[in-house]
Design an enzyme around this catalytic site. Structure first.
Site, short mmCIF file in Angstrom:
data_model
loop_
_atom_site.label_atom_id
_atom_site.label_comp_id
_atom_site.label_asym_id
_atom_site.label_seq_id
_atom_site.Cartn_x
_atom_site.Cartn_y
_atom_site.Cartn_z
N ARG A 140 19.47 10.49 44.08
CA ARG A 140 20.75 9.62 44.45
C ARG A 140 21.88 10.57 44.86
O ARG A 140 22.54 10.01 45.60
CB ARG A 140 21.04 9.31 43.05
CG ARG A 140 22.53 8.51 42.70
CD ARG A 140 22.33 7.29 43.60
NE ARG A 140 23.72 6.70 43.85
CZ ARG A 140 23.90 5.27 44.24
NH1 ARG A 140 23.15 4.66 44.83
NH2 ARG A 140 25.23 5.14 44.12
N GLU A 141 21.72 11.95 44.40
CA GLU A 141 22.89 12.58 45.14
C GLU A 141 22.85 13.07 46.49
O GLU A 141 24.01 13.00 47.30
CB GLU A 141 22.95 13.73 44.11
CG GLU A 141 23.54 13.80 42.87
CD GLU A 141 24.89 13.45 42.80
OE1 GLU A 141 25.51 13.72 43.94
OE2 GLU A 141 25.56 13.26 41.70
#
Length: 637
Positions: A497-498
């Site tokens: 996600r990051e």
């Protein structure tokens, strides 16, 4: 000799090619410093030795940039022709055009000009065209795009704007349009100048906009709005009220009542105010929030308002109202995963188990946060719906052999990630849909996971789960997760996600690397200053990332939902958002005030489930999540 030839014949061609590339890479790096001396024998000899090496154009680019002059025009022209529409073009073209501009070489400038986004060059292009009678009207048509910006333009534009104005093309509506752009998000210091260009009867509008930008509460002084230009004045009022409601809700609502009595706002303006008020009031659960949400959510397809209305009624767990909001939504929103899930939850609480199960059953087959929640409600195994993409070797080979693809691959091998991405992104803009999919598969094969993930998403092929959720950097992630007693599936999910596994990811706020670690966080964990170079090292980055996850879990009583929210928004914010009494986890997530954090938590929890199954862990994470409660008692003091 025959024996040597026979031995060479036994060596695979791929190994020979790899060995050749390794030699060329070393030669290229050595030759780079000589490319600043393009007439030297060392540079010329290096170019000959490199032969067909994909990055040779980058040496040629540096050689050209080291000394642009008219005697090299033929070389420059050939380079710009050969590498047009590639990242190699822009830097050479811009510097060449600036060189020609300084010489006032108008003919050559117009010959080589292409729009690169540089405003100085754009204005110079228009100025040179204005100097030629047969191009004058064409040039005037280019001016409005340069004029209509909310900031001061380059000085090169001044003469262009004057000629355009003197020819009668600058009108009051265009001046006012630019003034509004300067006020609404632009450089408001430009407003006094633009005001002076308006007719005397309209100059007061400049004062209204300047006051609105500096202090939106000035809108409460309705006597300053004389109704001379009603439409323009209403625009200022709407803008001001939408800002004021975040600062002084009571004053904003009171002023709107008075303004509505004085002016005839049209339906679009009324809806704009209602939407602005609805969101600002819903964020703080204001007593008037429901009134404005109902007024703003009139089935016109405004997704943001619909979400906030749904969030508001969920916050109060008014399940009949939840069902009513969903059922009154436009078809596109009523059928999305979120709406279907919350409708099922409503049925569950309204003693309609048959309809609740029917909704959950349908949704539980979807690979999505809400699909996983539905599966958790039914104690079913989540469905990943994995359909790996099949691309022929011929299709892959065609894309891989494109010059831009070769350059991108070599830049990637040299860890020149920014240049590699420029080449790759521009290449993809010239590919067909099928070739784009082939490029995504190649990126994955090269270990360039972020570009594979972005391509699959952009092209809409979302069912190749293994490539979209790769077990990238598995060794350091698994080791660090084990060391800090963190679920490895969660660590993978956070990294996915990051950064989408982009090792050199660098956010606008300064977060760095795979798990987007803030330097201050790394310093606190290491108890010493940590350099950017360390944070861009994948192994060290995931070490800090997993250590921080463990820290957050300790502070949040091992609750992964709260720890995930804290990873994104910070622990202090999450503590402020926690309810005093128990609230269902899914309801709490839906009512997180920050949209970014709300979506972040949903994504990470869904990704965690996917990675659990990718790691061979069949546990249905969402069986626990679907029945979890959240409260303020779940944090360490």
């Amino acid at each position: 000799m025959r024996k040597l030839v026979a031995l060479l014949a036994l060596i695979p061609l791929s190994l020979l090619a790899d060995d050749k590339l390794e030699r060329q890479r070393a030669q290229f790096i050595d030759a780079e410093k000589w490319s600043y001396y393009p007439d030297s024998e060392t540079y010329l000899d290096a170019v000959k030795q490199l032969g067909d090496y994909p990055l040779l154009p980058y040496l040629q680019q540096t050689a050209l940039l080291s000394g642009l002059k008219l005697s090299r025009e033929q070389q420059i022209a050939a380079f710009l022709k050969d590498y047009a529409d590639t990242p190699l073009d822009r830097e050479v073209r811009e510097k060449w055009l600036r060189y020609l501009m300084k010489r006032n070489d108008q003919h050559r400038f117009l010959t080589y000009y292409r729009d690169t986004g540089d405003d100085t060059l754009r204005c110079t292009n228009v100025a040179y065209r204005l100097a030629q009678p047969d191009l004058r009207q064409q040039a005037f048509a280019l001016v409005p795009e340069l004029w209509l910006v909310g900031k001061s333009q380059d000085k090169a534009c001044d003469k262009v704007f004057k000629q355009w104005s003197d020819a009668g093309h600058r009108t009051a509506p265009l001046v006012l349009e630019r003034l509004v752009m300067a006020a609404d998000g632009g450089d408001h210091t430009l407003i006094p100048y633009l005001k002076s260009l308006l007719p005397a009867s309209q100059q007061y509008l400049g004062d209204l906009w300047l006051n609105a930008r500096r202090n939106p509460a000035s809108v409460a002084q309705l006597t300053k709005f004389p109704n001379k230009y009603p439409a323009e004045e209403r625009q200022v009022i709407v803008y001001s009220l939408k800002r004021l409601v975040w600062r002084d809700k009571a004053l904003a609502m009171k002023t709107w009542q008075r303004a509505a009595e004085k002016y005839s706002f049209d339906a679009v303006e009324e809806q704009d105010v209602a939407a602005g008020f609805a969101v600002a009031l819903a964020v703080e659960d204001h007593p008037q929030a429901e009134f404005w949400l109902e007024r703003a959510n009139r089935g016109d397809g405004n997704e943001d308002i619909f979400r906030w209305h749904l969030t508001h009624v969920l916050r109060h767990q008014d399940w009949q109202h939840v069902a009513d909001v969903v059922n009154s939504a436009p078809a596109a929103l009523e059928e999305d995963y979120s709406s279907r899930y919350w409708l099922a939850r409503s049925y569950e609480h309204l003693n309609d188990p048959v309809n609740a199960k029917r909704q959950y059953d349908t949704l539980s087959n979807v690979r999505h946060y809400y699909g996983f929640l539905a599966a958790g409600k039914l104690a079913k195994s989540p469905n990943l719906a994995d359909t790996p993409l099949k691309i022929s070797d011929a299709e892959l080979l065609h894309v891989e052999n494109l010059p831009a693809a070769k350059r991108a691959k070599e830049l990637l091998a040299l860890k020149r990630y920014t240049a590699a991405r420029r080449e790759w992104i521009q290449l993809q803009g010239n590919l067909t849909y099928q070739q784009g999919l082939a490029a995504a598969v190649l990126a994955d094969r090269w270990g360039w996971h972020d570009q594979a993930i972005f391509a699959f998403s952009r092209l809409g092929y979302l069912d190749d789960v293994k490539r979209r959720f790769p077990l990238a950097f598995d060794q350091p992630l698994m080791q660090s997760a084990s060391k800090h007693h963190v679920d490895p599936a969660w660590a993978f999910a956070i990294a996915r996600r990051e950064s989408s596994f982009m090792v050199d990811a660098n956010s606008g706020v300064g977060a760095k690397g795979l798990m987007q670690i803030m330097p201050r966080t790394a310093r606190d964990l290491a108890k010493k200053k940590v350099s950017n170079q360390v944070l861009f090292d994948p192994e060290k980055n995931v070490e800090y990332g997993t250590q921080y996850l463990r820290y957050l879990m300790d502070k949040m009583q091992d609750n992964p939902v709260l720890a995930t929210a804290a990873y994104n928004a910070g622990m202090s914010r999450v503590k402020r958002w926690l309810p005093k009494d128990d609230v269902p986890m899914d309801v709490w997530v839906e009512t997180i005030p920050y949209k970014e954090t709300r979506n972040y938590v949903k994504a990470v929890m869904a990704y965690k489930q996917i990675y659990k199954q990718r790691l061979g862990q069949e546990q249905n994470l969402f069986e626990d999540l679907a029945n979890m409660k959240i409260s303020a008692s779940m944090t360490a003091q």
